[in-house]
Structure formats: C-alpha cells, structure tokens
Design a protein around this motif. Structure first.
Motif, PDB file in Angstrom:
ATOM      1  N   GLY A  85       0.818  -1.210   0.000  1.00  0.00           N
ATOM      2  CA  GLY A  85       0.000   0.000   0.000  1.00  0.00           C
ATOM      3  C   GLY A  85       0.844   1.248   0.000  1.00  0.00           C
ATOM      4  O   GLY A  85       1.987   1.234   0.452  1.00  0.00           O
ATOM      5  N   GLN A  86       0.268   2.317  -0.536  1.00  0.00           N
ATOM      6  CA  GLN A  86       0.946   3.612  -0.580  1.00  0.00           C
ATOM      7  C   GLN A  86      -0.083   4.707  -0.436  1.00  0.00           C
ATOM      8  O   GLN A  86      -1.228   4.553  -0.849  1.00  0.00           O
ATOM      9  CB  GLN A  86       1.645   3.812  -1.937  1.00  0.00           C
ATOM     10  CG  GLN A  86       2.636   2.772  -2.303  1.00  0.00           C
ATOM     11  CD  GLN A  86       3.445   3.145  -3.539  1.00  0.00           C
ATOM     12  OE1 GLN A  86       2.942   3.062  -4.648  1.00  0.00           O
ATOM     13  NE2 GLN A  86       4.679   3.553  -3.358  1.00  0.00           N
ATOM     14  N   ASN A  87       0.336   5.799   0.131  1.00  0.00           N
ATOM     15  CA  ASN A  87      -0.510   6.976   0.137  1.00  0.00           C
ATOM     16  C   ASN A  87       0.372   8.217   0.225  1.00  0.00           C
ATOM     17  O   ASN A  87       1.559   8.115   0.532  1.00  0.00           O
ATOM     18  CB  ASN A  87      -1.529   6.948   1.271  1.00  0.00           C
ATOM     19  CG  ASN A  87      -2.812   7.675   0.901  1.00  0.00           C
ATOM     20  OD1 ASN A  87      -2.864   8.398  -0.101  1.00  0.00           O
ATOM     21  ND2 ASN A  87      -3.836   7.510   1.696  1.00  0.00           N
ATOM     22  N   VAL A  88      -0.205   9.375  -0.047  1.00  0.00           N
ATOM     23  CA  VAL A  88       0.572  10.618  -0.068  1.00  0.00           C
ATOM     24  C   VAL A  88      -0.214  11.734   0.603  1.00  0.00           C
ATOM     25  O   VAL A  88      -1.422  11.627   0.813  1.00  0.00           O
ATOM     26  CB  VAL A  88       0.880  11.066  -1.519  1.00  0.00           C
ATOM     27  CG1 VAL A  88       1.688  10.015  -2.255  1.00  0.00           C
ATOM     28  CG2 VAL A  88      -0.386  11.409  -2.277  1.00  0.00           C
ATOM     29  N   ILE A  89       0.482  12.792   0.952  1.00  0.00           N
ATOM     30  CA  ILE A  89      -0.168  14.045   1.349  1.00  0.00           C
ATOM     31  C   ILE A  89       0.522  15.193   0.603  1.00  0.00           C
ATOM     32  O   ILE A  89       1.659  15.066   0.159  1.00  0.00           O
ATOM     33  CB  ILE A  89      -0.115  14.300   2.867  1.00  0.00           C
ATOM     34  CG1 ILE A  89       1.317  14.196   3.386  1.00  0.00           C
ATOM     35  CG2 ILE A  89      -1.024  13.363   3.626  1.00  0.00           C
ATOM     36  CD1 ILE A  89       1.452  14.697   4.811  1.00  0.00           C
TER      37      ILE A  89
ATOM     38  N   ILE B  30       0.254   3.802  -6.446  1.00  0.00           N
ATOM     39  CA  ILE B  30      -0.152   5.150  -6.850  1.00  0.00           C
ATOM     40  C   ILE B  30       0.640   5.557  -8.098  1.00  0.00           C
ATOM     41  O   ILE B  30       1.800   5.192  -8.248  1.00  0.00           O
ATOM     42  CB  ILE B  30       0.067   6.231  -5.754  1.00  0.00           C
ATOM     43  CG1 ILE B  30       1.468   6.141  -5.142  1.00  0.00           C
ATOM     44  CG2 ILE B  30      -0.967   6.139  -4.666  1.00  0.00           C
ATOM     45  CD1 ILE B  30       1.756   7.230  -4.115  1.00  0.00           C
ATOM     46  N   ILE B  31      -0.010   6.282  -8.974  1.00  0.00           N
ATOM     47  CA  ILE B  31       0.696   6.882 -10.099  1.00  0.00           C
ATOM     48  C   ILE B  31       0.394   8.369 -10.058  1.00  0.00           C
ATOM     49  O   ILE B  31      -0.556   8.794  -9.398  1.00  0.00           O
ATOM     50  CB  ILE B  31       0.282   6.290 -11.462  1.00  0.00           C
ATOM     51  CG1 ILE B  31      -1.230   6.429 -11.680  1.00  0.00           C
ATOM     52  CG2 ILE B  31       0.716   4.831 -11.568  1.00  0.00           C
ATOM     53  CD1 ILE B  31      -1.684   6.008 -13.072  1.00  0.00           C
ATOM     54  N   GLY B  32       1.196   9.163 -10.752  1.00  0.00           N
ATOM     55  CA  GLY B  32       0.983  10.593 -10.625  1.00  0.00           C
ATOM     56  C   GLY B  32       1.497  11.375 -11.796  1.00  0.00           C
ATOM     57  O   GLY B  32       1.886  10.816 -12.824  1.00  0.00           O
TER      58      GLY B  32
ATOM     59  N   VAL C 287       6.209  22.686  -9.914  1.00  0.00           N
ATOM     60  CA  VAL C 287       5.121  23.614  -9.611  1.00  0.00           C
ATOM     61  C   VAL C 287       3.955  22.881  -8.949  1.00  0.00           C
ATOM     62  O   VAL C 287       3.386  23.364  -7.976  1.00  0.00           O
ATOM     63  CB  VAL C 287       4.649  24.345 -10.887  1.00  0.00           C
ATOM     64  CG1 VAL C 287       3.558  25.356 -10.559  1.00  0.00           C
ATOM     65  CG2 VAL C 287       5.821  25.027 -11.581  1.00  0.00           C
ATOM     66  N   GLY C 288       3.606  21.721  -9.475  1.00  0.00           N
ATOM     67  CA  GLY C 288       2.476  20.993  -8.899  1.00  0.00           C
ATOM     68  C   GLY C 288       2.577  19.512  -9.167  1.00  0.00           C
ATOM     69  O   GLY C 288       3.210  19.082 -10.142  1.00  0.00           O
ATOM     70  N   GLN C 289       1.978  18.731  -8.301  1.00  0.00           N
ATOM     71  CA  GLN C 289       1.957  17.277  -8.447  1.00  0.00           C
ATOM     72  C   GLN C 289       0.636  16.759  -7.912  1.00  0.00           C
ATOM     73  O   GLN C 289       0.066  17.321  -6.994  1.00  0.00           O
ATOM     74  CB  GLN C 289       3.074  16.625  -7.616  1.00  0.00           C
ATOM     75  CG  GLN C 289       4.460  17.091  -7.960  1.00  0.00           C
ATOM     76  CD  GLN C 289       5.542  16.270  -7.260  1.00  0.00           C
ATOM     77  OE1 GLN C 289       5.773  16.444  -6.074  1.00  0.00           O
ATOM     78  NE2 GLN C 289       6.187  15.376  -7.979  1.00  0.00           N
ATOM     79  N   ASN C 290       0.207  15.661  -8.465  1.00  0.00           N
ATOM     80  CA  ASN C 290      -0.927  14.962  -7.880  1.00  0.00           C
ATOM     81  C   ASN C 290      -0.842  13.487  -8.259  1.00  0.00           C
ATOM     82  O   ASN C 290      -0.068  13.119  -9.139  1.00  0.00           O
ATOM     83  CB  ASN C 290      -2.260  15.566  -8.323  1.00  0.00           C
ATOM     84  CG  ASN C 290      -3.326  15.406  -7.248  1.00  0.00           C
ATOM     85  OD1 ASN C 290      -3.161  14.656  -6.281  1.00  0.00           O
ATOM     86  ND2 ASN C 290      -4.421  16.106  -7.409  1.00  0.00           N
ATOM     87  N   VAL C 291      -1.616  12.663  -7.586  1.00  0.00           N
ATOM     88  CA  VAL C 291      -1.553  11.218  -7.808  1.00  0.00           C
ATOM     89  C   VAL C 291      -2.952  10.637  -7.837  1.00  0.00           C
ATOM     90  O   VAL C 291      -3.913  11.264  -7.398  1.00  0.00           O
ATOM     91  CB  VAL C 291      -0.766  10.498  -6.674  1.00  0.00           C
ATOM     92  CG1 VAL C 291       0.662  11.003  -6.601  1.00  0.00           C
ATOM     93  CG2 VAL C 291      -1.462  10.619  -5.346  1.00  0.00           C
ATOM     94  N   ILE C 292      -3.074   9.427  -8.349  1.00  0.00           N
ATOM     95  CA  ILE C 292      -4.287   8.631  -8.194  1.00  0.00           C
ATOM     96  C   ILE C 292      -3.886   7.218  -7.781  1.00  0.00           C
ATOM     97  O   ILE C 292      -2.749   6.799  -7.998  1.00  0.00           O
ATOM     98  CB  ILE C 292      -5.145   8.571  -9.471  1.00  0.00           C
ATOM     99  CG1 ILE C 292      -4.302   8.106 -10.665  1.00  0.00           C
ATOM    100  CG2 ILE C 292      -5.801   9.893  -9.764  1.00  0.00           C
ATOM    101  CD1 ILE C 292      -5.142   7.774 -11.877  1.00  0.00           C
ATOM    102  N   HIS C 293      -4.838   6.517  -7.195  1.00  0.00           N
ATOM    103  CA  HIS C 293      -4.575   5.160  -6.740  1.00  0.00           C
ATOM    104  C   HIS C 293      -4.821   4.172  -7.882  1.00  0.00           C
ATOM    105  O   HIS C 293      -5.771   4.324  -8.635  1.00  0.00           O
ATOM    106  CB  HIS C 293      -5.466   4.825  -5.543  1.00  0.00           C
ATOM    107  CG  HIS C 293      -5.051   5.552  -4.310  1.00  0.00           C
ATOM    108  ND1 HIS C 293      -4.328   4.959  -3.313  1.00  0.00           N
ATOM    109  CD2 HIS C 293      -5.212   6.831  -3.924  1.00  0.00           C
ATOM    110  CE1 HIS C 293      -4.085   5.838  -2.373  1.00  0.00           C
ATOM    111  NE2 HIS C 293      -4.619   6.992  -2.705  1.00  0.00           N
ATOM    112  N   VAL C 294      -3.962   3.177  -7.981  1.00  0.00           N
ATOM    113  CA  VAL C 294      -4.171   2.087  -8.933  1.00  0.00           C
ATOM    114  C   VAL C 294      -4.017   0.770  -8.158  1.00  0.00           C
ATOM    115  O   VAL C 294      -3.618   0.762  -7.002  1.00  0.00           O
ATOM    116  CB  VAL C 294      -3.159   2.122 -10.097  1.00  0.00           C
ATOM    117  CG1 VAL C 294      -3.397   3.336 -10.983  1.00  0.00           C
ATOM    118  CG2 VAL C 294      -1.727   2.101  -9.577  1.00  0.00           C
TER     119      VAL C 294
END
Lengths: 277, 277, 277, 277
Positions: free
Chosen positions: B228-232, D209-211, D227-234
């Motif tokens: 498992g992985q998660n981020v903030i 997670i990928i991002g 500048v910015g980052q985001n991720v989604i769960h896979v």
C-alpha cells in the motif's frame, strides 16, 4: 472469437457461482474477468462475467435461465459501442470533457447528439461534428417542452441520456420513460446541499471540502442511486464563484468516470444504491 | 459452523472457477465472499474464497488438489487470530497506532512482543501489557546482532514481523528466514527517495507531495513487493522536519491498512508485485 | 529573545498592514511569519504575525491599539503550551490519537484531564498518567449532569475543551460558558448527515465517500464553524459498521489536525465560518 | 482604477513588509491581497502584492527600489492576459484541456499557436481557430529542428511555452533561451520514474499510486523546479496501458492547475524549487 458480458442479479442461494461458471465452461466460453457480490442486507447476488469464445446465445441462455432462481434479472450484452445523447444548458466543461474523451478514444462511446435548452454550446458541439439541437423551454409549459425533448431524444434511440449540467428539473413522466438510463452530475457531494446553487450553500456554510456526485436520475430530486463522488479541498479564500471554478475539474472527472463504468456495464442498480463490479 | 479462507494461486486454465466452486458446493460449504484475478502477463490465476460450513479438511483439499493444475500454491486458512512481533527503533507513531488498534479491536491481531534496538519505546509498549525486549546493536557485529534478534523473535513463532520504523538494514540471511513475512513501512512513495533520509531528499528536491509505502521486505533494499501507498500534499513552507512531522499520520495509516489486508489473507505476492483480493 | 503571536481581527481599511508592521519594526520585533486575509463579503481584515524579539508588551500594544480601527479584536499571545480537557464516551480512537501525539510531542499540548460519561476509557487514559474523571449522566437530569461536568472541567482552567467522540448533546448554557473554546469531531462531512448515526445514514443513502468534520461547538447542533474536513472513498461492500471502522482513521486525523491549527493560534472565527492563517 | 501585481524576491531583512506596504500606502494603492514568505534556509524574502489604484509606475518603483536591499528581483506586472505557445506530439488530452479552458474562460490565457512535431493534433487545434504549425523532426539533425522550432515560437513572442506531452528532449541552448518560461508535464510523481515510459516503469515496479508533475524545464532532464503534483490510486488490475489511460485526467488537471498559478504570477523560482504565494 467474440466478447460478451453476462450480468446476473438474482436472489442469493448456494452454488450460484458454480452453476454459472459450469455453464460457461460447458459452452466453451472462457472467463476473462469475473466479479461477484452478495448483498447481505437484501440477500441479493450480483455477478458480472466477461466471456470470450464462440457464442450460441440461445442454448447458452436457456441453460443459464434454468440454473437461476426466480426473480432473476439476467442480461447478455454484446460489445457494441453504446449510444448516448447529452443534455446541456450553458456550462461547457462537462460536455467538453466528454467530447474530448470520445474524440481521443478515452471514452468508448458514440455521441449521437447534444440537446440544449439554450444555444450556447452549439458551436462547441459542432466543432466535433456532432449534431446540436436547440429545444428551448421558453414560452412553453413544462409538458410541451418535455414532449419536444423526448421527440428529439428518441429519434436517436440512445442507450443512455447524460445530463451534463442540464439545469432544469425533469418530470416523473420523463424520468419513468428512461429508467436507470439518465445520468446526472450534481455539483455537491450529495446528500449535502441538495437543491439549487450548491456552491452558494457551501460558501455560506463555510465548508472546507466541495465535491460532485454522478447519479442515476429518479423521481426524487437528487436522491437517485449514486455512481461516483469525489471532492476537493477549499479554504476561506474561496467565494462561491471560486468554488464553482475549482469544482469544474472534479465535476467533469466524476461524470466521465461514472460514465466509463456504466458504459462497461459494471454498474448494477439496487433500490437507491449501486453495486459496481 | 466454521469460517475458513481458501487461497489459490496457480497457472490459469479454462474452468478453474467452475471446478473450485463446484467442489465447495459438493462439500456443502457456502461462499461468503469470492474474488479472483487473472494476471494476463504471467498467465497466473489468483482466487480467495471465504467459506462457511462444517469442514472436513482432508477430503475437501484432496478434491481441490486434484482439480488444480501443476504449479499450484494452495492454502486453507482457519480464522485463528494472527501473531505478530514488532521491531522498532526510536519513533513511536507507527508502533503507537498498532498498539492502539489492537487495544480497541480495529486490528484483529495478537501482538506477541515488541523488540527495539534502543529502549525508548519500552515504556509505551509496557503500558499496553506487551513484553518489550531490548536487543541493542551496539558493540556487536551485524551477524551477532541478528542472531540475537532471531532468538528473540523465534520464541514467539509469529506469523508476521512488522518493521514499525525499524531503522537498520537486515541481511539477506535474516530476510530469507521469513519469506514474505516481514512488512516494512518506508517513509516515501517508493521508488522515489530510496535509501536514507527520504524527507531530506524530498525537501531538497522541492516536491509538492510526500508519501509512505508499506511493502514486504526482500533482499533488494526498498525493492520488495508494495502492499500500500498513500501521499499528502506539502508546499514550500515545509522544511524536512515539518515534512517528517506531517508524514507521520500517512506512515501509520498506510502501515496499519496494509497490515489489515495481510491479516485478512488478502495479499498474494507475485514476483515483486502484490495482488490484493 | 522571546516569541509571541499577534492576532488582529478588525474592519478593513487602507494601510493596516503598513501600520502594524511599522509598529513591529519600531519596537525591534522581527516578523518570523506573517499572514493576512481580507474577507470581501464582510469587509473584515485578519492578520496573524509571529514575532521574535524582546517584548515590552504595554507600549507595543498601546501603539497597536491606537493604529487599529474601532471594532478590533486584538490579542498578543505568548508561547505557553495550551491546556486542554478532553470529553469522551466509549470510543477510543480519537482520544488515543491525541494521547499518543501529546506523548511523542507531535501535538504540543498539555492534557489536563479526560472526563467520560462512561468509564470505558479510564484504563487507557491512566496508562498515560493523565487523570480520568467519570461524570456519569445516569439517573440525573441534564442540568445536574452539566453542572458536574462544569465543576470537573473548571478546576483545570483549560484553554480548550475537546469532544473526542463525546456522544451527548450540550445545552446552550454549557456552550455559552466556553465560547469558541469547544472543539467537536463529527463523523460525517457536514452538512451531510446531521444528527444521529451518520454512518447508518450514509449506508442507507449509498454514498461513495464518507468523511469527518472538526468544528467549534455552538448552540446550533452540528452548525458551528468548521475547522477541518476530510473524506475517504467507500464502495458497495461497506456496511454501516465497516464504514464506521474505516472512518476512524479519518476522524482522528481530522480532529488532531484541527487541534494542531487551533493550538498554533491560526484559526479565527467569523460568524459561522473560520479563517485559517 | 487599475490592478497590478508587485513581486519582490530579495534577501530578507527586518522591516521589509513595513517598508513595502508603507510605500503602497503613500502612493494611495490599496492592497487587495498580500502574501509573503521567508525561506529560512536561504534567507530569502518573497512577496506578492495585488494592488488597486491609480498607478504612476516610475515614482512608485523608484521608492520601492530604494527600500529594497541589494540583490533584489522586483517586478510590477500589469493585468494584461498572458500569451502562450503550446508544443505537442501526438497525445491530445493536455492540449484539449487547455483549449477547452481557454475557450470557456476557466484559464485566462491567450493561446497564440500550437506547434507539433507530428500533425495529429492539427485538426483538434484548428477546431478552436488557433493556428497549428507542423515542425517535423524527421530527416533533420536536432539543431536544425530546434532552430525551426525557435523560429516558429518567436514570431508569437509568448510569455510562456507549454509542453503539453511534447515527447522530445530539448537541448540546453533551447532551454537557456527561455529561462523559467518553459512548463512541462511529466507523467510520473517525480523524482520517481525519471526518463522514458514512466507508466511502464510504474507497472513493472508494482506501485499502488501513479501521478503527474508539472515543472519548469531546466537543462537537467526532469530535474527542474516542481510547480504541482498529484496522484491517483491504482491496483494490480491496471497494466501499463490502463495506468496511462487513468493517468490522463491527473496529467491534464496538474498541468492546467500549475499553468493557472503561473498565469496569476504566483510562482517564484528559487534554485530548483518553487515558492507559490
């Protein structure tokens, strides 16, 4: 070799998976993907099976139907691309996202037409070579307007009707005509902020998250079965307009994602809930 | 009536679901929950079946084994609570979360002991009436230290060993002794920031998200199968220490959540990946 | 060298930042961190300034007060650790998280006491050497019970009262005694699922996200100013109990995070909203 | 009444906020929004001030420049809409999102032109009445190709160049020509999966997670200020192609959001990091 999807939705009983998968095996159909779920509250069994092989639908379905208990809803769905009609008012972001995703193939769908009660989105729609129909509500009573809508929709025989920020309330008669076939995007995380102007409600309440909900439309306004929801964080610097602007990205991605699941025949409706396999 | 879990991990072939569920049906075992997955890349089939009924393990498993292809790994697991030993160094948040969740029943686990290479967390552990063993690494070579660790661990015969911010590297011999039974929490979203001081690396790189990864430990440092992985989200106002502080909540919840899935026998290991059913 | 925090909350007018920062400069106080916000709807100005230097409070504040318009609420806060009293009923996760974070220093707070209307959490509290008081509500009318609560609280003179899953409703008299000093965690993303049993409501409605809200308590139940909110995704496999279990991690982190911001004097209350600087 | 933005980026010293806001006050400029930040590691002060009033730029800036320490980078920016040129290869989702947002006004930007090294996106671009230029790299050495690119770009005099899934590496000479003016979207949460085919790398590593990362382009490939980052769960059911499909929504929203902040002059570059006010 063809691919089809078998959907079962029936009262649970012992041995159902064995029976169904046996029949698939007997008919030399390979199971590509299989998902089941039993809802313990209602005692209902849901199963979605992606099959590959040479199909003789009649004998296969005869076997399936004999194996299933009474009260079953069973479908065998071929892999034909689904047809949709999109209803809009003035805002372009949800429509634009669906148009773009159909254009680049992210969404495997056949957009038959876009129907607006205003003409703002005509130019955008036609850029993508899709017919736009203006069905204005002005100077008409509600029934007349809906009759015109129905006429405009029905000549395309769509599988689903997508309300992409269509800002008018539909009558029970309209809704009853397309059961579980109308999908709406509501710009709040339901059941918060039911009704009009949810971003203004959210701003007044001082919330720290705003969201969007994709749901099937039923007679009870904003009460239909929820398919998908998501939220974003906001803070005190957002007024109602800025919430609305920030919310557009989440609205469009929630609607597209829900549509994607529906188009893949993953969404079962059970009462006012959904089971997504 | 008992509950057991049947796990199958074998080469895919036609009719596997039918065969296995038939055998369950024949033995009058009710399927409470069933999940399968076929990995198309490796052609491997995974299945987790929660069963309820009166079990006669031997004839049931004989039937299952005859049905499965060569190269199958099959287990029938009873519902006995799993035993873990936790290894720690100085930081308390991951240990604290597991202690608290075992205490209030959120995590259905039997914590046999906590072993630290420092004694900082002795008092916290003993508050919860769990034995704490200090196995200091000081003035010892690595092998001697690990022999002492192994001695301390093995008398508890744990199902799993949880590294709850244990800050020392384990040798291949140690890891080989407990294959797929050691779970680690790494304080970055692997594979970013492999190695030491990931929050300092993250700060230097100027990232806008930080994260945590729970994984099984293998010989390749930080390369084991991810559970498992998660981020903030962080911003320019966070220095390395503030990232570390903010990261604690995500570290502990990722580790607890991974542990929860492992304890429910939902996690299959396949090469350096996991399949979670 | 000392550190203090200057909070200003006053009607907006031209030049306020210049005036206030000038006075800091004149008094040789260095600005470590400064945040301001103007709420355009109400025309109110908020400013939080972390200062470092040698403070002569009286002449400094005299200068500040002369510079500010009428209707200003101004505070100069020293860096003394804040005192809290925690109210609980039976659930341990929010209490446990605060205890653990105070224990390891993640939360810079002085927990004076825990007060429960049941005695379930006595043992957990006392593990951390913090006094627990049982103030049972049984066989008492509401007023008598609250008088006993007030007596139990007031001898600790807390800065804040934290309702960590305290499951009883407080009267207006109780709330009025501690204005903007009572913090509650509500186990839904307010304003959805106001009232009792929000997870059961969420399950019945079939939502795909559940959440938690930390807010100041006012007379209007579940209507107080929101400090923080967060959500997690759920699906059809969660019943009400599983939602409750999954929700615990988000409840405790939302409460701890809100408390952290309040303890750092970052949260201004304005009507039923918060401004967090 | 005009609106302008004053940006200051200089060595920190006592009294800077007071000095700058005093000068604004003296020139009768109202502060609409003000944000500052001091980076303690580098001792650098950053300030962004939105001003409203009647501007006499010369005397105002003379005062400002006298107040600031040596080594200041100071800008006064008018509210003219920024000009961008977009570089693309074959994928349409990021380009499509920017086109759509410019079309509906969500992104306040003037798209001067789209330049592709393939012609796939010509039709899409021209739907929005924006010129598309094919600058093919085939049968040319890298320098010749970049000279043609530069010629195509420079006749539009853009403020920024946006790489919306432009899949070719740029030379140091090209990058040096547009310092901190080239914005790229990388389809991983950097620094994980630097280099080619990040989704294939992510799939091989078995991440959960990928991002996506939006960053300024510098000479060091994938090492520019984020500048910015985001991720989604896979999960295990995603292969590399499905990760790529799922990642498109996060790529486009990360790029659009970063662009929005850059266009509002909120992003300061400091070494290989950004400060966003």
């Amino acid at each position: 070799m063809e691919r089809k999807i078998l959907l079962n939705d029936c009262p649970d009983e012992k041995g159902l998976i064995a029976k169904i998968t046996n029949i698939c095996y007997k008919h030399q159909l390979n199971i590509i993907q299989n998902n089941e779920y039993v809802d313990n509250e209602t005692g209902r069994f849901f199963m979605r099976t992606e099959l590959e092989g040479i199909f003789c639908d009649e004998p296969f379905l005869t076997d399936i139907d004999q194996a299933l208990p009474k009260g079953s809803r069973r479908q065998l769905i071929d892999s034909k691309r689904k047809r949709i009609v999109i209803l809009v008012t003035k805002e372009s972001h949800c429509l634009g996202d669906i148009l773009m995703k159909a254009f680049d193939g992210s969404l495997d769908v056949d957009i038959q037409a876009v129907i607006g009660n205003h003409d703002n989105l005509c130019a955008l729609t036609e850029k993508f070579c899709i017919p736009f129909h203006l069905v204005s509500h002005e100077a008409k009573d509600r029934d007349t307007h809906e009759q015109e809508l129905i006429a405009a929709i029905d000549r395309y025989q769509p599988d689903y009707i997508v309300l992409a920020k269509y800002m008018r309330i539909l009558t029970p008669d309209f809704v009853a005509r397309y059961p579980h076939r109308i999908i709406n995007i509501h710009h709040s995380f339901l059941p918060a902020f039911i009704g009009a102007r949810p971003y203004h409600q959210a701003y007044s309440r001082g919330v720290k998250i705003i969201g969007a909900t994709a749901h099937f439309v039923t007679n009870d306004l904003d009460e239909g079965p929820i398919v998908g929801q998501n939220v974003i964080h906001v803070d005190h610097t957002f007024n109602a307009e800025e919430m609305a602007r920030a919310g557009r990205d989440v609205e469009k991605s929630v609607l597209s994602q829900a549509l994607h699941q529906i188009l893949e025949d993953r969404v079962f409706v059970q009462g006012n809930k959904t089971v997504i396999l």
